[in-house]
Enzyme design. Sequence first.
Site, PDB file in Angstrom:
ATOM      1  N   GLU A 197       0.627  -1.392   0.023  1.00 51.56           N
ATOM      2  CA  GLU A 197       0.028  -0.025   0.024  1.00 51.56           C
ATOM      3  C   GLU A 197       0.703   1.223   0.151  1.00 51.56           C
ATOM      4  O   GLU A 197       2.031   1.241   0.094  1.00 51.56           O
ATOM      5  CB  GLU A 197      -1.046   0.002   1.373  1.00 51.56           C
ATOM      6  N   PRO A 198       0.511   2.507  -0.362  1.00 50.30           N
ATOM      7  CA  PRO A 198       1.034   3.584  -0.373  1.00 50.30           C
ATOM      8  C   PRO A 198       1.979   3.949   0.832  1.00 50.30           C
ATOM      9  O   PRO A 198       3.032   4.538   0.791  1.00 50.30           O
ATOM     10  CB  PRO A 198      -0.026   4.810  -0.979  1.00 50.30           C
TER      11      PRO A 198
ATOM     12  N   HIS B   9      32.127  -1.449 -20.508  1.00 53.04           N
ATOM     13  CA  HIS B   9      31.683  -1.237 -21.938  1.00 53.04           C
ATOM     14  C   HIS B   9      32.081   0.273 -22.159  1.00 53.04           C
ATOM     15  O   HIS B   9      31.510   0.725 -23.496  1.00 53.04           O
ATOM     16  CB  HIS B   9      30.237  -1.350 -21.950  1.00 53.04           C
TER      17      HIS B   9
ATOM     18  N   GLY C 107      10.235  -7.757  -0.539  1.00 53.83           N
ATOM     19  CA  GLY C 107      10.854  -7.487   0.634  1.00 53.83           C
ATOM     20  C   GLY C 107      12.261  -7.028   0.551  1.00 53.83           C
ATOM     21  O   GLY C 107      13.204  -7.450  -0.163  1.00 53.83           O
TER      22      GLY C 107
ATOM     23  N   PHE D  68       2.170  -0.512  -6.629  1.00 53.37           N
ATOM     24  CA  PHE D  68       3.201  -1.484  -7.239  1.00 53.37           C
ATOM     25  C   PHE D  68       2.762  -2.686  -7.480  1.00 53.37           C
ATOM     26  O   PHE D  68       3.730  -3.626  -7.284  1.00 53.37           O
ATOM     27  CB  PHE D  68       4.499  -1.483  -6.234  1.00 53.37           C
TER      28      PHE D  68
ATOM     29  N   GLU E 242       8.798 -17.329  -3.110  1.00 53.31           N
ATOM     30  CA  GLU E 242       8.692 -15.872  -4.051  1.00 53.31           C
ATOM     31  C   GLU E 242      10.213 -15.629  -3.740  1.00 53.31           C
ATOM     32  O   GLU E 242      10.674 -14.870  -5.034  1.00 53.31           O
ATOM     33  CB  GLU E 242       7.927 -14.889  -3.266  1.00 53.31           C
ATOM     34  N   ARG E 243      10.829 -15.692  -2.567  1.00 53.77           N
ATOM     35  CA  ARG E 243      12.301 -15.053  -2.818  1.00 53.77           C
ATOM     36  C   ARG E 243      13.255 -15.915  -3.362  1.00 53.77           C
ATOM     37  O   ARG E 243      14.168 -15.469  -3.757  1.00 53.77           O
ATOM     38  CB  ARG E 243      12.588 -14.975  -1.347  1.00 53.77           C
TER      39      ARG E 243
ATOM     40  N   GLY F  14       4.595  -0.045   2.711  1.00 53.31           N
ATOM     41  CA  GLY F  14       5.725  -0.777   2.390  1.00 53.31           C
ATOM     42  C   GLY F  14       5.864  -2.330   2.594  1.00 53.31           C
ATOM     43  O   GLY F  14       4.836  -2.896   2.355  1.00 53.31           O
TER      44      GLY F  14
END
Length: 380
Positions: free
Chosen positions: A128-129, A341, A367, A157, A245-246, A132
């Site tokens: 949420e805004p 480069h 996270g 996000f 997920e991680r 976090g």
Amino acid sequence: MIPRTLFSTEHDEFRRACRRFLEQQVNPFHAQWEKDKCVPREVWRMAGEMGMLLPSMPEEYGGPGADRLFDMVFAEEFMHAGASGLIGFGVHGLVANYILNYGTEAQKQAWLPKMIAGTAVGAIAMTEPNTGSDLQAVRTRARAEGDELVINGSKTFISNGASCDLALVVCKTGDSGKGAQDISLVIVEKEREGFSRSQPLEKIGLHAQDTSMLFFDDCRVPAENVLGGVQGQGFYQLMHDLAWERIIGAVGFQCQAEAALDHTIEYTRTRMVFGKPVLDFQNSRFTLAQLKTEIQIGRSWIDSCMALLLRGELTAEAAAVAKYWTAELSSRVVDACLQLHGGNGYMTEYPIARLYLDTRGNRIWGGTNEIMKEIIARTL
């Protein structure tokens, strides 16, 4: 590099099929998807038809029924190819696994076959805004009203946010004051009145990957849309699956580092400076030797974590170490490779420049790395 022993001949065949799919259906079009800020739905369907979208989903719901190494193989291939728009496939997979692991049978039957086929896209709405990484502080609320839940709040996000057919929304459904016990995951379908989303957000990188805000204004859903049918289980459901997920994130970060090294070795072999290839300078060789060593350390750890996961022994700490190390590694490697480069590294026609844009977020999503350190520190 040390030979990898995780994979069977079936995994190797699948890897070759993934490479063909990327070469034919993804790589030639990815630049346009970056302009469009999304991956076309037909690509989701093609990946579903080829068993690449959710390879470890059970056969009873229409999936290939493979092990999670197949998920790993596909993630490695599209991340090494620079097809970062397909990160949305990984998020889609997280949603499918939440439904598989915790959903009611009706929820599984309703969504998993379509998600496996690529005809329904999933998003998970946590952040949420103003919250976090603090999931217990969510303000989005689902209030019971008869046999419905009325949802109000907003999320930001959100990967696949603008294109999703269902969002798995982290909501506060209780008032016990005990934080975790008041959190539920609620399935919200795209057609629900009161559910809206922003256009894809403007990001530094990952331009082909749809990331949006979601809004809920008296959005009504059946009470049976609570994942698993029981309120108050959401926080525990999230914590149980965050390790996967991680790890799958770390798999991608690791491959970004490997791709950066590969691109840079090739570039420095042919780029001439002062009459000789850049690779012939000791500084270049020593830099690349150091990066190769650090990359091998990351590869060994990721493979060992996947072996633990297959045995059901992966801990939250080990997953946090993997996410933390590879997120830092990818940023460090890409930065050093871009330097080799020279000015060309700043031009987006070169893969290293696009990697530079795409890797900066690795230390934030899934996270933040600060949260990963906290998880690791708790075990000291």
